[in-house]
Design a protein around this motif. Structure first.
Motif, PDB file in Angstrom:
ATOM      1  N   HIS A  26      33.877  41.209  38.415  1.00  0.00           N
ATOM      2  CA  HIS A  26      35.246  41.337  37.901  1.00  0.00           C
ATOM      3  C   HIS A  26      35.739  42.783  37.914  1.00  0.00           C
ATOM      4  N   GLU A  27      34.806  43.751  37.911  1.00  0.00           N
ATOM      5  CA  GLU A  27      35.205  45.156  37.837  1.00  0.00           C
ATOM      6  C   GLU A  27      35.799  45.676  39.150  1.00  0.00           C
ATOM      7  N   ASP A  29      38.131  44.464  40.746  1.00  0.00           N
ATOM      8  CA  ASP A  29      39.583  44.249  40.765  1.00  0.00           C
ATOM      9  C   ASP A  29      40.300  44.874  39.578  1.00  0.00           C
ATOM     10  N   VAL A  30      39.597  45.734  38.845  1.00  0.00           N
ATOM     11  CA  VAL A  30      40.214  46.466  37.736  1.00  0.00           C
ATOM     12  C   VAL A  30      41.098  47.571  38.308  1.00  0.00           C
ATOM     13  N   SER A  32      42.605  51.058  39.087  1.00  0.00           N
ATOM     14  CA  SER A  32      42.046  52.406  39.044  1.00  0.00           C
ATOM     15  C   SER A  32      43.105  53.372  38.510  1.00  0.00           C
ATOM     16  N   THR A  38      43.260  48.986  43.112  1.00  0.00           N
ATOM     17  CA  THR A  38      42.105  48.506  42.359  1.00  0.00           C
ATOM     18  C   THR A  38      40.880  49.337  42.733  1.00  0.00           C
ATOM     19  N   PRO A 124      38.628  54.226  34.121  1.00  0.00           N
ATOM     20  CA  PRO A 124      39.196  52.994  33.560  1.00  0.00           C
ATOM     21  C   PRO A 124      38.138  51.984  33.111  1.00  0.00           C
ATOM     22  N   LEU A 125      36.942  52.089  33.698  1.00  0.00           N
ATOM     23  CA  LEU A 125      35.864  51.167  33.337  1.00  0.00           C
ATOM     24  C   LEU A 125      34.981  51.715  32.220  1.00  0.00           C
TER      25      LEU A 125
END
Length: 198
Positions: A26-27, A29-30, A32, A38, A124-125
Motif C-alpha cells: 500500500h505504501e 501509492d502513498v 510523495s 506517488t 510522508p511515510l
C-alpha cells in the motif's frame, strides 16, 4: 564525473533501493512530497536517469509542448505503470554505479535527484533516511546557482547556515539554520515548511 561523486551516487542509489525494498504494497501509492507523484512514480523517475536518450527527450518535450515538468511526470507515470515495484528496484540496483545521465544533466544532478527524492518518499511515510552531509553540501553548491532548481529566487535575501557542517551561503536579513540535508530540501522547493531561523 569525479570518482567521489560517482561513489556517493552509487551509495545513495543502493540506499534508495533498500528503502523501496522495505515498502509495503500500500505504501507504493502513498503521495510523495512531489505534488501529484506517488512513491511509485518517484521510484520510476529514478530509473530513467540512466536510460533516457536525447531523441526521447526531444520527442517527449514536443509532446508536452515544451513543459519540462509535465514531460518528466508523464515519463515517470508511464514507467511506473509499465513495471512492478520489484522490477523498478532491480533497475535502480543494476545501474547504481552508472555514470550515465539524462541529456542536459550535469554530474551532480543525479546525486541531487536521489538525495531529494529519497526524502520525498521517506518523509510522508514517517521513515528516517539520513542524508549524508558531504553529498548534501555538494548538492547545495550545485543547486543554489542553478536556474533549473529555482533556488536563487527561493533564497533571495536569505543566508543559509548548515548546523552540521562549517558551511553557509547567501546574504540577507533572514537567516535559516538547519542540517545541510534540510537546506537542500528547501533549496529544491520541497513542499515542506522552510527550516526555522535562529
Amino acid at each position: 564525473m569525479t570518482d567521489t561523486i560517482l561513489s556517493w551516487l552509487r551509495a545513495e542509489r543502493l540506499d534508495f533501493a533498500d528503502l523501496l525494498d522495505d515498502l509495503g504494497p500500500h505504501e507504493w501509492d502513498v503521495p510523495s512530497l512531489c505534488p501529484g507523484w506517488t512513491a511509485r512514480d518517484v521510484a520510476a523517475h529514478l530509473t530513467l536517469s540512466t536510460r533516457t536518450t536525447l531523441p526521447l527527450v526531444l520527442w517527449r518535450a514536443v509532446r508536452a509542448r515544451g513543459d519540462w515538468n509535465r514531460m518528466t511526470a508523464d515519463l515517470a507515470r508511464e514507467r511506473a505503470a509499465a513495471f512492478p515495484p520489484a522490477a523498478l528496484i532491480a533497475q535502480i540496483r543494476e545501474t547504481a554505479g552508472s555514470a550515465r545521465r539524462a541529456p542536459g544533466a550535469g554530474p551532480l544532478d543525479p546525486l541531487v535527484d536521489v538525495l531529494v527524492h529519497g526524502q520525498d518518499i521517506a518523509q510522508p511515510l514517517g521513515r528516517v533516511r539520513e542524508m549524508p552531509v558531504e553529498p548534501a553540501i555538494a548538492g547545495l553548491e550545485h543547486v543554489l546557482p542553478s536556474r533549473f532548481y529555482g533556488a536563487r529566487q527561493r533564497m533571495r535575501g536569505t543566508r543559509l547556515v548548515a548546523t552540521d557542517a562549517d558551511w553557509s551561503a547567501g546574504e540577507g536579513p533572514a537567516e535559516v539554520r538547519a542540517p545541510a540535508g534540510d537546506l537542500l530540501l528547501w533549496a529544491t522547493g520541497r513542499a515542506i515548511a522552510p527550516p526555522a531561523g535562529p
